[in-house]
Scaffold this motif. Sequence first.
Motif, PDB file in Angstrom:
ATOM      1  N   ALA A 113       1.006  -1.825   0.006  1.00 38.03           N
ATOM      2  CA  ALA A 113       0.051   0.152   0.487  1.00 38.03           C
ATOM      3  C   ALA A 113       1.214   0.774  -0.030  1.00 38.03           C
ATOM      4  CB  ALA A 113      -0.651   0.214   1.271  1.00 38.03           C
ATOM      5  N   GLU A 114       0.820   2.464  -1.148  1.00 35.66           N
ATOM      6  CA  GLU A 114       1.156   3.535  -0.608  1.00 35.66           C
ATOM      7  C   GLU A 114      -0.188   4.266   0.502  1.00 35.66           C
ATOM      8  OE1 GLU A 114       2.370   7.143  -3.440  1.00 35.66           O
ATOM      9  OE2 GLU A 114       1.426   5.581  -3.807  1.00 35.66           O
ATOM     10  N   ALA A 115       0.676   4.789   1.541  1.00 36.43           N
ATOM     11  CA  ALA A 115       0.137   6.488   2.391  1.00 36.43           C
ATOM     12  C   ALA A 115       0.730   7.173   2.049  1.00 36.43           C
ATOM     13  CB  ALA A 115       1.273   6.391   3.727  1.00 36.43           C
ATOM     14  N   LEU A 116      -0.982   7.776   1.894  1.00 35.48           N
ATOM     15  CA  LEU A 116      -0.823   9.380   0.920  1.00 35.48           C
ATOM     16  C   LEU A 116      -1.197  10.379   1.768  1.00 35.48           C
ATOM     17  CD1 LEU A 116      -2.288   7.851  -1.749  1.00 35.48           C
ATOM     18  CD2 LEU A 116       0.133   8.687  -2.138  1.00 35.48           C
ATOM     19  N   ILE A 117      -1.138  11.623   2.259  1.00 34.15           N
ATOM     20  CA  ILE A 117      -1.602  12.652   3.467  1.00 34.15           C
ATOM     21  C   ILE A 117      -2.653  13.457   2.722  1.00 34.15           C
ATOM     22  CG2 ILE A 117       0.192  13.938   2.595  1.00 34.15           C
ATOM     23  CD1 ILE A 117       0.514  14.665   5.896  1.00 34.15           C
ATOM     24  N   ARG A 118      -3.933  13.592   3.627  1.00 31.64           N
ATOM     25  CA  ARG A 118      -4.925  14.474   2.608  1.00 31.64           C
ATOM     26  C   ARG A 118      -4.638  15.095   4.534  1.00 31.64           C
ATOM     27  NH1 ARG A 118      -3.850  11.605  -0.461  1.00 31.64           N
ATOM     28  NH2 ARG A 118      -4.873  11.071  -1.845  1.00 31.64           N
ATOM     29  N   TRP A 119      -5.160  16.385   3.868  1.00 34.70           N
ATOM     30  CA  TRP A 119      -5.018  17.411   5.032  1.00 34.70           C
ATOM     31  C   TRP A 119      -6.724  17.814   5.361  1.00 34.70           C
ATOM     32  CZ3 TRP A 119      -3.640  23.316   5.231  1.00 34.70           C
ATOM     33  CH2 TRP A 119      -3.698  23.689   6.392  1.00 34.70           C
ATOM     34  N   ASN A 120      -7.657  17.623   6.661  1.00 39.26           N
ATOM     35  CA  ASN A 120      -9.136  17.152   6.979  1.00 39.26           C
ATOM     36  C   ASN A 120      -9.138  19.503   6.898  1.00 39.26           C
ATOM     37  OD1 ASN A 120     -10.211  15.179   6.667  1.00 39.26           O
ATOM     38  ND2 ASN A 120      -9.261  13.922   7.827  1.00 39.26           N
ATOM     39  N   PRO A 173     -10.930  22.671   7.971  1.00 43.56           N
ATOM     40  CA  PRO A 173     -12.198  23.212   8.248  1.00 43.56           C
ATOM     41  C   PRO A 173     -12.993  24.348   7.726  1.00 43.56           C
ATOM     42  CG  PRO A 173     -10.475  24.266   9.659  1.00 43.56           C
ATOM     43  CD  PRO A 173      -9.615  23.541   9.144  1.00 43.56           C
ATOM     44  N   GLU A 174     -11.818  24.731   6.676  1.00 41.91           N
ATOM     45  CA  GLU A 174     -13.130  25.719   6.060  1.00 41.91           C
ATOM     46  C   GLU A 174     -12.571  25.010   4.256  1.00 41.91           C
ATOM     47  OE1 GLU A 174     -11.695  29.389   5.770  1.00 41.91           O
ATOM     48  OE2 GLU A 174     -12.641  29.892   7.499  1.00 41.91           O
ATOM     49  N   TRP A 175     -12.447  24.104   4.101  1.00 40.54           N
ATOM     50  CA  TRP A 175     -11.899  23.610   2.466  1.00 40.54           C
ATOM     51  C   TRP A 175     -11.903  22.295   2.506  1.00 40.54           C
ATOM     52  CZ3 TRP A 175     -11.824  27.183  -1.332  1.00 40.54           C
ATOM     53  CH2 TRP A 175     -11.544  28.927  -0.293  1.00 40.54           C
ATOM     54  N   GLY A 176     -11.696  21.541   3.634  1.00 45.25           N
ATOM     55  CA  GLY A 176     -12.197  20.301   3.517  1.00 45.25           C
ATOM     56  C   GLY A 176     -11.026  19.706   3.077  1.00 45.25           C
ATOM     57  N   LEU A 177     -11.339  18.473   2.371  1.00 44.79           N
ATOM     58  CA  LEU A 177     -10.470  17.405   2.485  1.00 44.79           C
ATOM     59  C   LEU A 177      -9.540  18.157   0.941  1.00 44.79           C
ATOM     60  CD1 LEU A 177      -9.377  14.626   3.535  1.00 44.79           C
ATOM     61  CD2 LEU A 177     -10.299  13.696   1.567  1.00 44.79           C
ATOM     62  N   VAL A 178      -8.230  18.215   1.580  1.00 44.77           N
ATOM     63  CA  VAL A 178      -7.099  19.524   0.558  1.00 44.77           C
ATOM     64  C   VAL A 178      -6.371  18.156   0.532  1.00 44.77           C
ATOM     65  CG1 VAL A 178      -5.445  20.968   0.339  1.00 44.77           C
ATOM     66  CG2 VAL A 178      -8.102  21.538   2.412  1.00 44.77           C
ATOM     67  N   SER A 179      -5.471  17.586  -1.051  1.00 46.95           N
ATOM     68  CA  SER A 179      -4.449  16.731  -1.060  1.00 46.95           C
ATOM     69  C   SER A 179      -3.305  17.741  -1.248  1.00 46.95           C
ATOM     70  CB  SER A 179      -4.995  16.750  -2.873  1.00 46.95           C
ATOM     71  OG  SER A 179      -4.352  17.838  -3.946  1.00 46.95           O
ATOM     72  N   PRO A 180      -2.457  17.028  -0.753  1.00 47.75           N
ATOM     73  CA  PRO A 180      -1.016  16.590  -0.698  1.00 47.75           C
ATOM     74  C   PRO A 180      -0.381  18.192  -2.085  1.00 47.75           C
ATOM     75  CG  PRO A 180      -1.606  15.059  -1.248  1.00 47.75           C
ATOM     76  CD  PRO A 180      -2.286  15.181  -1.277  1.00 47.75           C
ATOM     77  N   ASN A 181      -1.158  17.593  -2.626  1.00 49.31           N
ATOM     78  CA  ASN A 181      -0.271  18.448  -4.076  1.00 49.31           C
ATOM     79  C   ASN A 181      -0.603  20.414  -3.903  1.00 49.31           C
ATOM     80  OD1 ASN A 181       0.398  16.494  -5.610  1.00 49.31           O
ATOM     81  ND2 ASN A 181      -1.287  16.912  -7.243  1.00 49.31           N
ATOM     82  N   GLU A 182      -1.590  20.619  -2.774  1.00 49.98           N
ATOM     83  CA  GLU A 182      -1.791  21.732  -2.783  1.00 49.98           C
ATOM     84  C   GLU A 182      -0.993  22.414  -0.987  1.00 49.98           C
ATOM     85  OE1 GLU A 182      -6.535  23.124  -3.294  1.00 49.98           O
ATOM     86  OE2 GLU A 182      -6.131  21.189  -2.966  1.00 49.98           O
ATOM     87  N   PHE A 183      -1.042  21.437  -1.047  1.00 49.07           N
ATOM     88  CA  PHE A 183       0.111  22.005   0.973  1.00 49.07           C
ATOM     89  C   PHE A 183       1.457  21.758   1.177  1.00 49.07           C
ATOM     90  CE2 PHE A 183      -2.447  17.785   1.980  1.00 49.07           C
ATOM     91  CZ  PHE A 183      -1.219  17.509   3.594  1.00 49.07           C
ATOM     92  N   ILE A 184       1.769  20.933   0.863  1.00 44.25           N
ATOM     93  CA  ILE A 184       2.694  19.771   0.729  1.00 44.25           C
ATOM     94  C   ILE A 184       4.042  21.347  -0.226  1.00 44.25           C
ATOM     95  CG2 ILE A 184       4.692  18.420   0.273  1.00 44.25           C
ATOM     96  CD1 ILE A 184       3.299  17.573   1.755  1.00 44.25           C
ATOM     97  N   PRO A 185       3.640  22.261  -0.977  1.00 45.45           N
ATOM     98  CA  PRO A 185       4.844  22.649  -1.579  1.00 45.45           C
ATOM     99  C   PRO A 185       4.994  24.274  -0.379  1.00 45.45           C
ATOM    100  CG  PRO A 185       3.714  22.369  -3.445  1.00 45.45           C
ATOM    101  CD  PRO A 185       2.897  21.389  -2.371  1.00 45.45           C
TER     102      PRO A 185
END
Length: 713
Positions: free
Chosen positions: A336-343, A345-357
Amino acid sequence: MVFNEKSELLYRSLYEYNPDVVYFVNELGQLIQTNDEFFKVLGYLNETEIQSIDLLLPSSQKSLYTEAFRKSVSGISQSFNIEFIHKDGQIVIMDLTLIPAKLKEGIQGIFGIAKDITKYIEAEKLNKYLANYDFLTKLPNRRLFQEELDQKLIISHTLNQKVAVMYLDLDRFKYINDTLGHTLGDKLLEQIAIRLKKNLRKDAIIARLGGDEFGILLPDFYMQQAEEQSKSIIKSFDEPFLVDNYKLFVTTSIGISIYPHDGEDSLTLMKNADSALYKAKELGKNNFQVYSSSLNAQTYKIFSLESTLRNAIELNQLELYYQPKVCSTTYKIIGAEALIRWNHPEWGLVSPNEFIPLAEETGLDNEIGNWVKRTACRQNKQWQNAGLPKIPVSINLSANRFLEQSFLPSIVTTLEETKLEAKYLEVEIIETSLLENAKSVFSVLDEIRSLGIKVALDDFGTGFSSLSTLQRFKDRIDILKIDRAFINELSELETDDSNFITNMMIQLSQQFNMEVVAEGVETSEQLHVLEDYNCNTIQGYLFSKPVPAADFEKLLRKGILTPLESSRSEEEFTNQGKDFRLVLEHPVISSMRLTQIRRKKVEIGAMEVLMEEICTRRLRFSSNIKLTVSPAIILELKTVILGEALKMVGSISQVKELKSGVYQYELEYIIKENERTKLASRLNKLNDLLQESPLNPTSGSVQVDKYAFFSKN
């Protein structure tokens, strides 16, 4: 002069025991008497070496002393700072007081009492310098830059001139600091400051605002000149910087705001230039952007995410999703590959492409990386303790994290704390990490593999020297992951070059004893081709999308997954029921903006989307901006169809990704029933008009493919 015995004693005490310089000159300015401190401070041996105080003064100070002496002789004491010349030529700064010496006969001369304040003045100058200048680059700091901007704005307002404010940020400077050290990074900043100054006209003001950020103030500048200046700066960075025998290539992104159009005070202008800088980075870096009040939703989102990212771990907002890796012959879950997500409070589930940079820019990537490692290892051990099949779980590493000195010790510590065997942890690194740091990574790869941890090369095929990478790293890479860009184009007809390239990569990697994972497999056709090419492992929506830990546990209990033709590109939105539907044969360009988030009004500009379908309760539109399904985020869409203006307000109820970077949304209206009735009537009318004229050139209809449309925007 005549003194009685007591007066003589007091007089001599004034000279001999005074800790300051004391001297007496007659009314003609001739030096008559001095104390010992006079010679100590100025370096002379006796009075015979000095006939007049005037001889001890620099030419620039003589008029100041002469005027003060004249006033003192007239009976008015004088106090002032003045420079004296030491015997060795050094300047000594004195706090000097001239006092008239009066007797019955009148003023007989002048007493001079002076304190050496050279060190005090130098310390004061240093403190002032440190308060206003950057010690490393010798440039003004943020404080002085803002003061200068405030002054220039007053002048520009009076003379009706424009002022340009430029905000510069170095691209990937943190990477250089982390890999080559802060000492080298500081030397690079010094060179960058010098190069920037060479590219600016004399009246421009440049400052180091902090870290790798610089500010430039261009008085009496016009927009075109500011843009030309930005181009010149960016071009000047084409030449590498030579630091300690390293050739360093650095680029910069620039944001520009103009007074008075983009703000009338320094804080607003700097804030808007910073906003434009974010836009420049969003568009790929190494470019400049001029501030626009039409700041779009994505840029606003970036601001929002960055301001709250630091607290994401503390507030337990981060979560790991897991996507299974399946054996291509048995369909059994083998990893399996572990993939981070950010829950958020305003934007819901945010993908790593948006917040890792953003995490890399703000220095939070290591903290987040450590969280991912600990969480993935702990979760995998919990599954094993529950009696579930033992499989390796892979985590993704950035180039920065991979080369951190603390990385290897932290892996060992994590494995010890979670009691997870090393063979059940894999690390994935991207190809560019190897290519850019080839000399540095060999030992790191060897140490990782010596622990029993496998190394996977992710996104293979996207680098500049992919095939040579296999040769150079064949004994240090265990797993090759073929990028989804090649998988997407696979066809059983074998008419596409992707088939040949993919097959060749699989054969070469297996020849080098590497396992092969095909990423992004979505169709049975792709699966069959990969099976024919003897690809080891399949990962993609065909078997499962990334899912939360609880859902992955259910998949792991099943053990074997059944391939299902991906519904991601074919699933339909919620059945529209009996609502009237107006399907637009040609999508219409519409204006979309965010108006409210969690009952808080936001003022940001509009952006273009494509409206594809309108109903009485909802509408469908496409965009290249990732938005969130949330009733707390209110959008407003405006468009014109065959001369009929439409304005709809609502929130997103469904979303699906059509292709990478292109999303299709369903907007649920916030509307009263009487307004819905009016809307139904208008849609009927529009439908009749469209039956007569499906495409009206004045209506904003788009005839090109939607993906082509968004690729240009």
